[in-house]
Design a protein around this motif. Structure first.
Motif, mmCIF file in Angstrom:
data_model
loop_
_atom_site.group_PDB
_atom_site.id
_atom_site.type_symbol
_atom_site.label_atom_id
_atom_site.label_comp_id
_atom_site.label_asym_id
_atom_site.label_seq_id
_atom_site.Cartn_x
_atom_site.Cartn_y
_atom_site.Cartn_z
ATOM 1 N N ASN A 427 53.401 75.460 43.043
ATOM 2 C CA ASN A 427 54.398 74.629 42.365
ATOM 3 C C ASN A 427 53.819 73.271 41.975
ATOM 4 O O ASN A 427 54.064 72.772 40.866
ATOM 5 C CB ASN A 427 55.620 74.434 43.256
ATOM 6 N N ASN A 428 53.063 72.655 42.884
ATOM 7 C CA ASN A 428 52.456 71.356 42.577
ATOM 8 C C ASN A 428 51.440 71.473 41.445
ATOM 9 O O ASN A 428 51.340 70.581 40.590
ATOM 10 C CB ASN A 428 51.783 70.779 43.827
ATOM 11 N N MET A 429 50.700 72.567 41.436
ATOM 12 C CA MET A 429 49.725 72.777 40.358
ATOM 13 C C MET A 429 50.449 72.951 39.026
ATOM 14 O O MET A 429 50.043 72.374 38.002
ATOM 15 C CB MET A 429 48.876 74.015 40.661
ATOM 16 N N ILE A 430 51.511 73.749 39.019
ATOM 17 C CA ILE A 430 52.282 73.957 37.789
ATOM 18 C C ILE A 430 52.815 72.632 37.249
ATOM 19 O O ILE A 430 52.698 72.333 36.056
ATOM 20 C CB ILE A 430 53.452 74.932 38.055
ATOM 21 N N TRP A 431 53.397 71.829 38.133
ATOM 22 C CA TRP A 431 53.984 70.548 37.714
ATOM 23 C C TRP A 431 52.924 69.606 37.144
ATOM 24 O O TRP A 431 53.148 68.917 36.148
ATOM 25 C CB TRP A 431 54.687 69.908 38.915
ATOM 26 N N SER A 432 51.759 69.590 37.771
ATOM 27 C CA SER A 432 50.664 68.728 37.303
ATOM 28 C C SER A 432 50.112 69.204 35.965
ATOM 29 O O SER A 432 49.754 68.396 35.101
ATOM 30 C CB SER A 432 49.541 68.703 38.344
ATOM 31 N N LEU A 433 50.035 70.511 35.796
ATOM 32 C CA LEU A 433 49.522 71.055 34.542
ATOM 33 C C LEU A 433 50.434 70.729 33.367
ATOM 34 O O LEU A 433 49.984 70.665 32.211
ATOM 35 C CB LEU A 433 49.355 72.575 34.662
ATOM 36 N N PHE A 434 51.706 70.531 33.634
ATOM 37 C CA PHE A 434 52.640 70.174 32.563
ATOM 38 C C PHE A 434 52.669 68.668 32.298
ATOM 39 O O PHE A 434 53.118 68.245 31.231
ATOM 40 C CB PHE A 434 54.056 70.647 32.909
ATOM 41 N N SER A 435 52.187 67.864 33.230
ATOM 42 C CA SER A 435 52.349 66.417 33.110
ATOM 43 C C SER A 435 51.047 65.631 33.197
ATOM 44 O O SER A 435 50.621 65.017 32.207
ATOM 45 C CB SER A 435 53.330 65.923 34.183
#
Length: 456
Positions: A427-435
């Motif tokens: 989840n943290n990786m997904i959020w960082s990849l979007f931002s």
């Protein structure tokens, strides 16, 4: 460019709309779905492993990094009753729609068969897309010699792409419900439907546009135009800027589906409105459509294309960083939408500028070298598009794999299997990849724009 076929400044609104339909088909349907839906489709519906998905996107689009310049050079030397670039749209429309439809079909094969199907069709799709989209972009250099008209054509192009992207992404979940059945069946039917629409749009573009200017052709094929590119400083910087621009978009598009699936725990329904990952990105598409139309006026107000591009990129940096600090909770959906909308103001403002700036680079090259390399130079735009989305899409898959995401097809049952070993890390990786990842890319883009030598 040499003498015009007719008054190059007489451009009708019908033709601008026709030109917009070309990117509505390519950018608003095929490329938008390939960028946003394909990563999640391949891992969670089609049944490829995360590693196969990463390698597929990388190999297919890196293959196009080579074929795009070759296609540009070939397009520059095309001579036909339909012109230099238009015949590629007229005869490429049906293959484009057909291959797109087949890519969204899931055959009843095992893991090896699915891998062969996906790789073969994806490579073929990239070749066909190149054969249509490179000549389409190159047409901007031969439809008019008026710089303001070029800006307007470029703006219409972006509005067309974003408007169709808006319709495609907004309608996607509702059309899925209408079709019914399994997800594999839904994607197959929608692939056929949108493939037909893409074919019609591409044909309409080829029929409604005109080539008013005749390219100054080289007498025979030579590698000199390719070498000249790397001695063309404006081209070098603009191509790097284009790659960054598509890195920025590529990370966000490729990870949006995973963000809704895992960070927000599925579709969010607000007052009857289904907000899934395609609808979520639709808010951005609508904003880009509006501000793509505003871009020429904004550029005149700021004073130059370069400055307008830089200010738009600053918006993207600030809002992308802000997104990271919003909680991963569906209760904040409208906050997330608001940030995406503001980010898309920046994207909408700078997207038309890239193609208009390529026209400037093509004019610069013609004056410097004495022959036209318009198709070759405009192929750099699609090359940077594919290079940026190839690397970013592959990195999204690889980073998700590193964080603990895995997928594949069960050999015995043929069913798709998804496993997550560390949900928090994923989840943290997904959020960082979007931002955060896009924010860093936008900072690099600003630095390159500062060094870009053409000040028009």
């Amino acid at each position: 460019m040499n003498g015009s076929m007719e008054n190059s400044n007489r451009v009708h609104l019908r033709e601008k709309i026709g030109y917009a339909l070309g990117d509505a088909a390519a950018g608003g349907i095929t490329w938008k779905v390939m960028s946003i839906a394909f990563p999640l489709f391949f891992t969670n519906v089609f049944g490829l492993t995360i590693a196969d998905t990463a390698m597929l996107m990388l190999i297919a689009r890196m293959f196009d990094v080579v074929t795009d310049p070759l296609m540009g050079s070939l397009a520059d030397r095309t001579q036909s009753r339909w012109g230099t670039y238009r015949p590629w749209l007229l005869f490429g429309a049906v293959p484009l729609g057909l291959c797109f439809a087949l890519l969204l079909y899931t055959p009843e094969f095992g893991p090896v068969g699915k891998r062969i199907w996906a790789y073969t069709l994806y490579l073929l799709m990239m070749v066909i897309y190149t054969a249509v989209n490179v000549p389409y972009g190159s047409m901007l250099g031969v439809m008019t010699d008026n710089d303001d008209e070029k800006n307007q054509f470029s703006s219409f192009r972006m509005v067309g792409a974003y408007a169709m992207g808006f319709v495609t992404l907004l309608s996607f979940p509702y059309l899925q419900k209408l079709v019914g059945g399994t997800e594999q069946h839904q994607y197959a039917v929608l692939g056929a439907f949108f493939g037909i629409v893409a074919t019609v749009g591409t044909l309409a573009c080829g029929l409604l546009t005109k080539e008013r200017l005749k390219p100054v052709r080289a007498e025979k094929f030579s590698l000199k135009p390719f070498a000249d590119l790397f001695r063309n400083r404006p081209w070098v910087f603009l191509t790097l800027i284009g790659i960054c621009m598509n890195f920025f978009n590529g990370f966000r598009y490729a990870v949006a589906g995973y963000m809704f699936e895992y960070c927000l725990h599925g579709d969010v329904t607000v007052s009857g409105l289904i907000i899934n990952y395609t609808v979520f990105m639709t808010f951005g598409e609508l904003t880009c459509m509006v501000f793509g139309g505003v871009s020429p006026a904004f550029t005149r107000w700021v004073g130059s294309k370069r400055k307008a591009f830089m200010w738009a990129a600053v918006i993207c940096v600030v809002t992308s960083m802000l997104f990271f600090f919003v909680p991963m909770d569906a209760a904040y959906i409208w906050v997330l939408v608001a940030i995406v909308v503001v980010t898309s103001i920046g994207i909408g403002l700078y997207s038309p500028l890239l193609w208009s700036m390529y026209a400037d680079v093509a004019d610069y090259a013609t004056k410097k070298n004495g022959t036209s390399s318009t198709g070759l130079i405009f192929s750099s735009g699609t090359m940077s598009q594919k290079f940026g989305t190839a690397i970013s899409g592959s990195l999204v898959a690889l980073f998700l794999g590193f964080a603990g995401f895995s997928s594949g097809t069960d050999v015995a049952t043929g069913q798709t299997i998804v496993t997550i070993t560390d949900p928090e890390a994923v989840n943290n990786m997904i959020w960082s990849l979007f931002s955060l990842f896009p924010a860093v890319i936008a900072v690099v883009m600003i630095g390159l724009l500062y060094l870009y030598p053409i000040r028009k």
